[in-house]
Design an enzyme around this catalytic site. Structure first.
Site, PDB file in Angstrom:
ATOM      1  N   CYS B 139       1.015  -0.904   0.278  1.00  0.00           N
ATOM      2  CA  CYS B 139      -0.082  -0.028   0.316  1.00  0.00           C
ATOM      3  C   CYS B 139       0.745   1.176   0.353  1.00  0.00           C
ATOM      4  CB  CYS B 139      -0.916  -0.355   0.840  1.00  0.00           C
ATOM      5  SG  CYS B 139      -2.083   1.364   1.331  1.00  0.00           S
ATOM      6  N   CYS B 142      -0.176   4.446   2.616  1.00  0.00           N
ATOM      7  CA  CYS B 142      -0.056   4.166   3.593  1.00  0.00           C
ATOM      8  C   CYS B 142       1.130   3.727   3.947  1.00  0.00           C
ATOM      9  CB  CYS B 142      -0.271   1.961   3.661  1.00  0.00           C
ATOM     10  SG  CYS B 142      -2.000   1.910   3.628  1.00  0.00           S
ATOM     11  N   ASP B 143       2.081   3.133   3.396  1.00  0.00           N
ATOM     12  CA  ASP B 143       3.566   3.444   3.811  1.00  0.00           C
ATOM     13  C   ASP B 143       4.688   4.213   3.126  1.00  0.00           C
ATOM     14  OD1 ASP B 143       2.090   1.602   5.630  1.00  0.00           O
ATOM     15  OD2 ASP B 143       2.943  -0.158   4.126  1.00  0.00           O
TER      16      ASP B 143
END
Lengths: 106, 414
Positions: B139, B142-143
């Protein structure tokens, strides 16, 4: 939840007495935002037995990496300055976090 | 399970991505009581996609999370309820469909729309599982931030992989794509490919796969194998992003509906699965194109089909199965001249017995499911029901006299 960052992490988490839960999150992480209310609910339930902290990794990237956190969401429990338990990504569900807390406050 | 713990709805929608939220909008807008069960934040995969350039109506693009918040808000506007819980099991064997959640919730509904979506496929490489959240990610939104000024590797070369890799160049010092194909060849479409080739932060390793992800606690390197020479080299990296397609989230169904061998649910153009009253929409369905717009279209179709199903079944139950006196059901079709010609005779028989015999006419073309359930293949066909059960069956050809005899036999209960 106590907001922790690179300035107070040492004092609030590593030097703290008793277990400390740290929710590594960021405003850009949708799964983290979805999980936050669950963690807050767990604080209401277990807040007297374990200290709840949250760390926004956007401002504290180096600190997160120093704690070997390179993905979100990640929930860790520290005791006496050591990381003793951790849940990350799909494993970081409300039910798993509650089980991890129960195990660490025994 | 105790009946008092069970919450009942007209429609339960499993999954709150674009398909589920569109189904919820259509279902709730047609006054069906509608529940969406979503394990995380509504939005599904689109909710963790930074930018959507190809959802119509948004020139210049739209942020995935923002679009999905609008989807959810619009569904709620018409009364759809969205509960955060993970569906653990289903039971579709009865007339009421049952859904149980990991949080202990028990729900029943006349119709269920399955929109569980798909999740990123993992490769099963040594180190991949151990280093998840430690530099291995699926993701980018997300990261991505973690990798500011760091070097990362991306595995995959389809549209999603290349687009996510380009998003990651906003943060990372370099993004190295590991591509199985010969130099210059990507699965991604031309417009995306050309943009990627112009991006100075993108680096390319051709004819290669990643064999292993290494690191002590966090990702430190990957082992790359050249498919032509079989030579293995170690590349230092801080992160590994894997974008190699998706797998459907259908394990919880344990075969309750028909699926293909990869676990995608099989449904027809009306989104009907192999089980009456159970529909499927979105990425978990066997389909040609998995996009927000096709998921939304599936959701709308499934909701309309479910609504029609609920009303037909309710009508049939009320008119045919529930009455305490006999009911004569005449299956007819506008395309069958015999059924049109014979209808006045059927009506005469019913009128003469008003109060002790009800007549219900069912168009077999419009109500194929009910006709099929009673094995009606031609019109006219006449079935007599008493207290919910078929007690007599009259096949075409027949006569007014024969039908009169049968009707009287049913009424007398002999």
């Amino acid at each position: 939840m106590v907001q922790v960052d690179k300035v107070n992490f040492e004092e609030e988490v590593l030097q703290a007495k008793g277990p400390v839960l740290v929710d590594f999150w960021s405003t850009k992480c949708e799964p983290c935002m979805a999980l936050l209310p669950d963690v807050e609910a767990l604080e209401a339930k277990y807040g007297d037995q374990i200290k709840f902290c949250k760390l926004n990794v956007l401002e504290n990237r180096r600190l997160a990496i120093s704690q070997k956190v390179l993905g979100l969401p990640t929930i860790c429990i520290y005791k006496d300055g050591e990381k003793v338990a951790e849940l990350t990504k799909d494993d970081a569900t409300a039910a798993n976090i509650e089980a991890m807390i129960k195990e660490q406050i025994q | 399970m105790a009946a008092e713990d069970m919450k009942t709805y007209d429609v339960i929608i499993v999954g709150g991505g674009p398909a589920g939220l569109s189904a919820a909008l259509y279902a709730s807008r047609s006054k069906l009581s509608t529940l969406v069960l979503e394990k995380a934040k509504p939005g599904g995969q689109a909710g963790t996609t930074e930018w959507l350039e190809n959802y119509p109506g948004f020139p210049g693009g739209v942020k995935g999370p923002e679009l999905m918040e609008h989807f959810a808000a619009q569904a709620r506007e018409f009364g759809a309820e969205i509960i955060k819980d993970d569906v653990a099991s289903v039971d579709f064997s009865g007339e009421k469909k049952l859904v149980c959640t990991a949080g202990g919730g028990q729900y029943s509904a006349s119709a269920v729309i399955l929109c569980p979506g798909a999740e990123p496929r993992t490769l099963g490489l040594p180190g991949e599982r151990e280093l998840r959240g430690k530099g291995v990610s699926y993701c980018a939104t997300c990261d991505g931030d973690f990798f500011t000024d760091l070097d990362i590797v991306v595995i995959g070369n389809g549209d999603a992989a290349v687009e996510e890799a380009m998003y990651l160049t906003r943060f990372a010092e370099s993004v190295t794509m590991i591509v199985v194909h010969d130099e210059g060849i990507l699965d991604a479409t031309a417009v995306i490919r050309d943009r990627a080739f112009k991006n100075p932060k993108m680096k390319w390793v051709w004819n290669s796969v990643v064999d292993e992800i290494r690191g002590d606690g966090i990702v430190e390197s990957v082992i790359i194998r050249n498919l032509k020479t079989n030579e293995r080299t170690e590349l230092e990296t801080n992160g590994v992003f894997v974008f190699v397609g998706t797998v459907p989230n259908t394990q919880f169904l344990s075969g309750a509906v028909e699926m293909d061998k990869r676990g995608y649910i099989i449904a027809n153009e009306q989104m009907e699965t192999s089980v009456d009253g159970v529909y499927c929409a979105g990425d978990a369905r066997v389909k040609y194109l998995r996009q927000v717009i096709t998921a939304a279209a599936d959701g709308a179709i499934a909701a309309v089909a479910a609504e029609k199903y609920i009303h037909e079944e309710e009508g049939f139950r009320e008119m045919v199965l529930a009455p305490a006196f006999p009911v004569m059901v005449c299956f007819w079709s506008p395309t069958s001249q015999e059924s049109l010609d014979f209808m006045p005779a059927v009506e005469r028989i019913a009128e003469a017995r008003a109060g002790s015999l009800n007549l219900v006419k069912i168009d077999i073309y419009k109500n194929q499911r009910i006709a099929g359930r009673y094995e009606i293949s031609a019109a006219p066909s006449i079935l007599f029901f008493n207290k919910g059960q078929v007690c007599e069956r009259v096949q075409w050809p027949t006569t007014e006299e024969e039908l009169t005899l049968v009707a009287d036999r049913v009424i007398s209960g002999k």
